[in-house]
Design a protein around this motif. Structure first.
Motif, mmCIF file in Angstrom:
data_model
loop_
_atom_site.group_PDB
_atom_site.id
_atom_site.type_symbol
_atom_site.label_atom_id
_atom_site.label_comp_id
_atom_site.label_asym_id
_atom_site.label_seq_id
_atom_site.Cartn_x
_atom_site.Cartn_y
_atom_site.Cartn_z
ATOM 1 N N TRP A 119 0.800 -1.213 0.000
ATOM 2 C CA TRP A 119 0.000 0.000 0.000
ATOM 3 C C TRP A 119 0.842 1.276 0.000
ATOM 4 O O TRP A 119 0.301 2.370 -0.119
ATOM 5 C CB TRP A 119 -0.941 0.008 1.201
ATOM 6 N N GLU A 120 2.151 1.105 0.191
ATOM 7 C CA GLU A 120 3.063 2.251 0.244
ATOM 8 C C GLU A 120 2.585 3.302 1.240
ATOM 9 O O GLU A 120 2.525 4.496 0.959
ATOM 10 C CB GLU A 120 3.254 2.847 -1.157
ATOM 11 N N LYS A 121 2.245 2.822 2.429
ATOM 12 C CA LYS A 121 1.803 3.686 3.532
ATOM 13 C C LYS A 121 2.650 3.358 4.751
ATOM 14 O O LYS A 121 3.129 2.238 4.901
ATOM 15 C CB LYS A 121 0.328 3.465 3.845
ATOM 16 N N PRO A 122 2.807 4.324 5.667
ATOM 17 C CA PRO A 122 3.588 4.055 6.874
ATOM 18 C C PRO A 122 2.904 3.004 7.764
ATOM 19 O O PRO A 122 1.670 2.925 7.829
ATOM 20 C CB PRO A 122 3.633 5.407 7.596
ATOM 21 N N ALA A 123 3.722 2.218 8.453
ATOM 22 C CA ALA A 123 3.199 1.172 9.338
ATOM 23 C C ALA A 123 2.248 1.756 10.377
ATOM 24 O O ALA A 123 1.190 1.173 10.655
ATOM 25 C CB ALA A 123 4.353 0.446 10.022
#
Length: 139
Positions: A119-123
Motif C-alpha cells: 500500500w506504500e503507507k507508513p506502518a
C-alpha cells in the motif's frame, strides 16, 4: 453412502443454533475454549506473501496477542520483573511467555510489512486504521 455438501452459511447457522442452546456455564466454557483455540501460537505457521489483503489482515489479527490467560500472566510476571521481585521459579515461565510474545510480534509485523510494501503507507497509519496495535507494541 452419499456425501452431501452443506453450504458454509447453513453450517454456521446450525452451529449458532447449537451454541444458543447451551447453559450460561456451558457457554462460558465454550467461549473460553474457542478464544484459546483462536489464539493458539503455532510456531510453524507462516504467511504467504501472495495472500490477499484480507488474509494478511486476518493473520495479523490472529497474532496480535497471547491467549487471555497467558497475557494476564505475562503482565503479572513482567511487573514482578520490573520490580525485581520475580522468583527463580517464575523466571522460566516468564521467559517462555516472552518467547511466545516475540513469535507473535514477529508474525504480526511480518504481515504489517507486507501491507506497508503493497500500500506504500507508513506502518503507523496501517496499524491505526485497522486497530492492529498490540498491548505491548513498540510502534
Amino acid at each position: 453412502m452419499s456425501i452431501v455438501d452443506v453450504p458454509t452459511k447453513l453450517r454456521v447457522e446450525l452451529l449458532l443454533n447449537s451454541v444458543k442452546q447451551l447453559s450460561s456455564v456451558e457457554l462460558d466454557e465454550f467461549t473460553k475454549k474457542l478464544a484459546e483455540w483462536q489464539q493458539e501460537v503455532p510456531t510453524d505457521e507462516s504467511l504467504d506473501p501472495d495472500a490477499s489483503d484480507d488474509e494478511v489482515l486476518a493473520f495479523i489479527r490472529k497474532n496480535i496477542q497471547l491467549p487471555e490467560r497467558e497475557n494476564q500472566r505475562y503482565w503479572e510476571l513482567r511487573g514482578k520483573s520490573d520490580d525485581e521481585t520475580l522468583t527463580d521459579a517464575e523466571l522460566p515461565e516468564y521467559q517462555e511467555l516472552v518467547c511466545k510474545l516475540t513469535i507473535l510480534n514477529t508474525k504480526r509485523l511480518e504481515g504489517i510489512a507486507i501491507l506497508v510494501h503493497r500500500w506504500e503507507k507508513p506502518a503507523e497509519e496501517i496499524i491505526a486504521k485497522f486497530g492492529l496495535k498490540a498491548g505491548n507494541d513498540v510502534l
